[in-house]
Design an enzyme around this catalytic site. Structure first.
Site, short mmCIF file in Angstrom:
data_model
loop_
_atom_site.label_atom_id
_atom_site.label_comp_id
_atom_site.label_asym_id
_atom_site.label_seq_id
_atom_site.Cartn_x
_atom_site.Cartn_y
_atom_site.Cartn_z
N SER A 273 -26.62 31.19 23.03
CA SER A 273 -26.87 32.37 23.85
C SER A 273 -25.72 33.34 23.66
O SER A 273 -24.56 33.02 23.94
CB SER A 273 -26.95 31.96 25.32
OG SER A 273 -26.76 33.11 26.12
N HIS A 298 -30.63 32.74 21.35
CA HIS A 298 -31.15 32.88 22.72
C HIS A 298 -30.64 34.19 23.33
O HIS A 298 -29.44 34.46 23.29
CB HIS A 298 -30.66 31.68 23.54
CG HIS A 298 -31.23 31.58 24.91
ND1 HIS A 298 -32.50 31.10 25.16
CD2 HIS A 298 -30.71 31.88 26.12
CE1 HIS A 298 -32.73 31.12 26.47
NE2 HIS A 298 -31.66 31.60 27.07
N ASP A 300 -30.49 36.51 26.62
CA ASP A 300 -30.64 36.50 28.07
C ASP A 300 -30.77 37.92 28.60
O ASP A 300 -29.81 38.69 28.61
CB ASP A 300 -29.44 35.81 28.72
CG ASP A 300 -29.50 34.31 28.52
OD1 ASP A 300 -30.53 33.70 28.87
OD2 ASP A 300 -28.52 33.74 27.98
N MET A 302 -31.34 40.27 31.73
CA MET A 302 -31.22 40.23 33.20
C MET A 302 -31.33 41.64 33.75
O MET A 302 -30.78 42.58 33.18
CB MET A 302 -29.87 39.64 33.60
CG MET A 302 -29.63 38.26 33.00
SD MET A 302 -28.16 37.51 33.68
CE MET A 302 -27.98 36.10 32.58
N HIS A 331 -35.15 35.24 26.87
CA HIS A 331 -35.31 34.64 28.19
C HIS A 331 -35.23 35.77 29.21
O HIS A 331 -34.17 36.34 29.43
CB HIS A 331 -34.17 33.60 28.37
CG HIS A 331 -34.10 33.01 29.73
ND1 HIS A 331 -32.99 32.30 30.17
CD2 HIS A 331 -34.99 32.97 30.75
CE1 HIS A 331 -33.21 31.88 31.41
NE2 HIS A 331 -34.40 32.27 31.78
N MET A 333 -35.02 37.25 32.58
CA MET A 333 -34.72 37.02 34.00
C MET A 333 -34.88 38.36 34.69
O MET A 333 -33.92 39.07 34.95
CB MET A 333 -33.29 36.46 34.13
CG MET A 333 -33.21 35.00 33.72
SD MET A 333 -31.55 34.49 33.27
CE MET A 333 -31.47 35.01 31.57
N MET A 402 -34.07 25.39 33.62
CA MET A 402 -32.75 25.92 33.94
C MET A 402 -31.90 24.79 34.54
O MET A 402 -32.28 24.16 35.53
CB MET A 402 -32.85 27.05 34.96
CG MET A 402 -33.42 28.36 34.43
SD MET A 402 -32.63 28.97 32.94
CE MET A 402 -30.93 29.22 33.48
N GLY A 407 -28.26 33.64 35.84
CA GLY A 407 -27.46 34.82 36.17
C GLY A 407 -26.15 34.90 35.40
O GLY A 407 -25.75 35.98 35.00
N PHE A 408 -25.53 33.76 35.20
CA PHE A 408 -24.21 33.80 34.56
C PHE A 408 -24.01 32.61 33.63
O PHE A 408 -24.55 31.53 33.87
CB PHE A 408 -23.11 33.80 35.63
CG PHE A 408 -23.21 34.96 36.55
CD1 PHE A 408 -22.63 36.19 36.22
CD2 PHE A 408 -23.92 34.86 37.75
CE1 PHE A 408 -22.76 37.28 37.07
CE2 PHE A 408 -24.05 35.95 38.60
CZ PHE A 408 -23.46 37.16 38.25
N GLY A 410 -21.32 29.90 31.75
CA GLY A 410 -20.11 29.18 32.14
C GLY A 410 -20.20 28.39 33.43
O GLY A 410 -19.18 28.03 34.01
N ASP A 440 -31.31 25.00 29.53
CA ASP A 440 -30.43 26.18 29.51
C ASP A 440 -29.42 26.13 30.65
O ASP A 440 -29.80 26.17 31.82
CB ASP A 440 -31.33 27.43 29.64
CG ASP A 440 -30.56 28.73 29.49
OD1 ASP A 440 -29.34 28.69 29.31
OD2 ASP A 440 -31.21 29.79 29.56
N GLY A 441 -28.15 26.04 30.26
CA GLY A 441 -27.08 26.18 31.26
C GLY A 441 -26.16 24.98 31.34
O GLY A 441 -26.61 23.84 31.52
N GLY A 442 -24.89 25.24 31.14
CA GLY A 442 -23.88 24.19 31.34
C GLY A 442 -23.86 23.11 30.27
O GLY A 442 -23.39 21.99 30.53
N GLY A 462 -24.01 28.54 25.49
CA GLY A 462 -23.36 29.85 25.57
C GLY A 462 -21.86 29.73 25.52
O GLY A 462 -21.24 29.79 24.46
N SER A 463 -21.25 29.52 26.70
CA SER A 463 -19.79 29.57 26.77
C SER A 463 -19.13 28.47 25.95
O SER A 463 -18.04 28.68 25.41
CB SER A 463 -19.33 29.51 28.22
OG SER A 463 -19.98 28.46 28.88
C1 DX5 Z 1 -27.98 31.84 32.43
C2 DX5 Z 1 -28.50 32.00 31.05
C3 DX5 Z 1 -27.99 31.04 30.03
C4 DX5 Z 1 -26.52 31.08 29.83
C5 DX5 Z 1 -26.06 29.77 29.30
O1 DX5 Z 1 -28.70 32.66 33.30
O2 DX5 Z 1 -29.91 31.87 31.04
O3 DX5 Z 1 -28.66 31.20 28.82
O4 DX5 Z 1 -26.12 32.08 28.98
O5 DX5 Z 1 -24.70 29.81 29.19
P1 DX5 Z 1 -23.79 28.52 29.31
O6 DX5 Z 1 -24.08 27.69 28.11
O7 DX5 Z 1 -22.41 29.07 29.32
O8 DX5 Z 1 -24.15 27.83 30.58
ZN ZN Z 2 -31.09 31.75 29.08
#
Ligand code: DX5
Ligand code: ZN
Length: 490
Positions: A273, A298, A300, A302, A331, A333, A402, A407-408, A410, A440-442, A462-463
């Site tokens: 992402s 990916h 995102d 928003m 994706h 949102m 999810m 939303g964010f 990290g 998706d996420g963490g 992502g992060s």
């Molecule tokens: C959150 C996003 C994710 C996010 C994942 O709303 O949908 O795609 O960027 O980032 P990490 O891998 O840092 O959780």
């Molecule tokens: Zn996403």
């Protein structure tokens, strides 16, 4: 609108022009093959003979599938070297080696032998090339070899037995051709002139059908002159007949099966992402993940309403599309995705995932996405019960679980996602469906094993990629870990 966008939207007539069975949604790879930048200009030349268009397809398949393979296995290779490798692989020598490995050499040799004969026969070689391209996409050598053998068996058998000359019998071909067109009438040959002394007699022969003159031929024997007349007549008639697919029903079925197979999740994907990348250098971020070996990107989106954050939209995606051949996995949102579906399609999104929570009529929304030639996905937030998706599984190409509050980037992985993934995997198996399960996420190297074990196919990161000093190396490490997990669990 760019020519690329045109092609994205108009691939159905393109497939038809290529003589391929029309499909509502081609797989990502087929679409990439057809929109490969080096093919666009050529394919748009619509007056190309059919043979050449098929050749383009075979070529495009080869180029795209080889590129995919190279990106995956030699991610550090640069474009120049890539071009050289492609040229080498499609050279006769290597092609022949591949064929030998899959025991197709006699068929290729036969196909090429026939290619030197009459015009139609070159189609066989080209169909073969196209199938080879498809084969290299799926790597299912056996299915393809069986299909090719089935498809070309009769003609090739004749050629292998040294009877290739039989197919050069233009008179017989013309007879077949005209009978197929006109039910029972047969071409008639008439000597219209003889010239020269007895020992060097020259014949001019006309061939007609139902009293209508088709063509003339010359030769130093009646047989030769008739053959030449038949050849000229065939050429003339071929030009009149509208372009038709040379594909047998078996070949058409093959393409259907292959395309279907390609949409099935057969391996594990990383979908980096770019949300966590430096937004001032998104082009470089795409390049990093490409070099790191990511087949998907990916994206995102928003809107500041569905989630308390604002990121990027269709215009940014459209700008990025120029720099990437990867699958764009968007994706959304946002509260009102319906108002923007067309924009995302035109921007070049391959996959479009919307949230269950905002959708009043999920099925209709999914259908709208599909109608715009994108593969539809549906996502659920951590607090949403996965059971809500059950009625829609037949209509999705992907389910996005999810594992953080959207939303964010990290945030910390929420293990409650694992049960959802397990439930989805169980449904998919029970109902013999083939949607992708994406999480998706963490995700980092400590949480990755659990999501794969639970049954996820596509993993957003992502992060844990972009917040490292060398994202390319990090991606490669993730890929290594993923490959090991793939061997263990799939
Ligand atoms: C959150 C996003 C994710 C996010 C994942 O709303 O949908 O795609 O960027 O980032 P990490 O891998 O840092 O959780
Ligand atoms: Zn996403």
């Amino acid at each position: 609108m760019s020519s690329k966008t045109e092609l994205h939207r108009n691939y159905a007539p393109l497939l038809q022009a290529l003589g391929l069975p029309p499909r509502s949604i081609p797989n990502d790879l087929l679409r990439q093959a057809l929109t490969h930048k080096s093919v666009i200009a050529d394919i748009q030349t619509t007056h190309l003979p059919h043979n050449e268009r098929l050749e383009f397809l075979g070529d495009a398949f080869l180029k795209t599938s080889l590129s995919q393979w190279l990106y995956k296995h030699l991610p550090e290779v640069d474009e120049g070297v890539m071009t050289q490798i492609r040229a080498y692989v499609v050279s006769d020598k290597v092609f022949a080696e591949v064929a030998r490995d899959i025991q197709l050499a006699p068929y290729i040799i036969a196909g090429r032998g026939l290619q030197q004969g009459v015009q139609q026969d070159s189609v066989l070689a080209n169909v073969f090339e196209a199938l080879c391209g498809a084969m290299s996409l799926s790597l299912d050598f056996r299915t393809v070899s069986r299909t090719i053998m089935g498809l070309l068996h009769k003609q090739l058998e004749r050629a292998i037995k040294g009877e290739a000359s039989a197919v050069k019998n233009y008179k017989a071909l013309l007879q077949e051709f005209t009978q197929a067109q006109t039910a029972k009438s047969l071409p008639q040959y008439t000597v219209v002139d003889t010239r020269g002394p007895d020992h060097d007699r020259h014949f001019v022969i006309a061939v007609s059908l139902n009293g209508e003159n088709l063509a003339q031929g010359e030769g130093n024997s009646k047989r030769k002159a008739e053959q030449m007349a038949a050849k000229a007549a065939l050429k003339h008639l071929n030009a009149l007949v509208p372009v038709q697919s040379p594909m047998s029903p078996e070949a058409q079925a093959f393409f259907e099966v292959q395309n279907h197979a390609l949409e099935q999740p057969q391996k594990l994907y990383l979908a980096p992402s770019i949300l966590s990348a430096d937004f001032g250098c998104l082009k470089e971020a795409l390049e990093d993940v490409r070099l790191g070996g990511a087949p998907w990107v990916h994206l995102d989106v928003m809107d500041g309403h569905f989630v308390p954050n604002l990121t990027l939209g269709a215009p940014v995606i459209k700008a990025l599309r120029k720099y990437s051949q990867q699958v764009f996995d968007a994706h959304l949102m946002m509260n009102n995705p319906e108002d923007y579906l067309k924009d995302f399609a035109e921007a070049g999104c391959d996959r479009l995932t919307v949230h269950y929570e905002i959708s009043e009529n999920p099925r209709a929304l999914l259908q709208k996405i599909r109608a715009l030639d994108m593969l539809p996905g549906m996502s659920v937030k951590p607090d949403t019960d996965i059971q809500v998706l059950e009625p829609f599984l037949e209509h999705v190409s992907l389910v996005l679980v999810m594992s953080v509050e959207p939303g964010f980037g990290g945030q910390k992985f929420m293990p409650s996602a694992l049960d959802k993934i397990r439930q989805l995997a169980a449904w998919r198996q029970e109902r013999q469906l083939d949607f992708v399960i994406e999480v998706d996420g963490g995700i980092d190297k400590t949480t990755l094993p659990a999501v794969i074990e639970a049954g996820a196919d596509a993993v957003v990161i992502g992060s844990s990629v972009f917040n490292t000093p060398d994202p390319v190396q990090t991606m490669r490490q993730f890929n290594k870990q993923l490959k090991a997990l793939e061997q263990k669990h799939r």
